[in-house]
Write a protein that holds these residues in place. Structure first.
Motif, PDB file in Angstrom:
ATOM      1  N   GLU A   3      -2.154  -5.898  -4.891  1.00 28.31           N
ATOM      2  CA  GLU A   3      -0.843  -5.451  -5.370  1.00 28.31           C
ATOM      3  C   GLU A   3      -0.520  -4.048  -4.873  1.00 28.31           C
ATOM      4  N   ILE A   7       2.611  -3.011  -2.520  1.00 24.07           N
ATOM      5  CA  ILE A   7       3.592  -1.977  -2.888  1.00 24.07           C
ATOM      6  C   ILE A   7       3.663  -0.885  -1.824  1.00 24.07           C
ATOM      7  N   ALA A  10       5.385  -2.207   1.216  1.00 25.50           N
ATOM      8  CA  ALA A  10       6.827  -2.304   0.956  1.00 25.50           C
ATOM      9  C   ALA A  10       7.475  -0.929   1.079  1.00 25.50           C
ATOM     10  N   LEU A  11       6.801   0.097   0.584  1.00 27.28           N
ATOM     11  CA  LEU A  11       7.296   1.468   0.727  1.00 27.28           C
ATOM     12  C   LEU A  11       7.403   1.849   2.201  1.00 27.28           C
TER      13      LEU A  11
END
Length: 131
Positions: A3, A7, A10-11
């Motif tokens: 996870e 994240i 994605a950033l």
């Protein structure tokens, strides 16, 4: 860790897309060219630090989730060093010298690297989302 890797990737992906297609384009649209050029020139070193750090952190998190994702993120980080330390100064030198042909060639390489980074981060997002 999957996870966290997702994240952070994605950033990275969002930051690159926003900068490449939003911030830089907006600066040249909203500011006079003689202001936008130097403004973007001052911003790019920070962009590359963001890309390097995000890719490195995401790659570290992906190490425990997916080796392919980790390798893609490591490739982004490594090629960002080249882009920031070698390519960007060469682009600036070509601009300062008024060498438009060299600038165009080097800028094209820079854009292709950024597009490859965005694509690699996108592939990584898909890989991590499937875990």
């Amino acid at each position: 860790m999957t996870e966290l890797a997702l994240i952070l990737t994605a950033l990275l992906f969002g930051g690159m897309v926003l900068y490449a297609f939003g911030f830089a384009a907006f600066a040249f649209h909203a500011l006079p060219h003689d202001v936008a050029g130097p403004f973007i020139r001052r911003a790019f070193p920070y962009f590359y630090v963001f890309v390097f750090a995000s890719a490195l952190l995401a790659g570290g998190a992906a190490l425990f989730a997916d080796r392919t994702s980790m390798a893609l993120l490591a490739a982004i980080a490594i090629t960002t060093i080249f882009a920031r330390q070698i390519l960007m100064p060469a682009i600036n030198d070509a601009t300062d010298a008024g060498n438009k042909k060299r600038f165009a060639m080097l800028h094209t390489i820079s854009v292709l690297i950024t597009l490859a980074h965005i694509a690699a981060a996108g592939v990584t997002l898909v890989l991590l989302a499937r875990l």
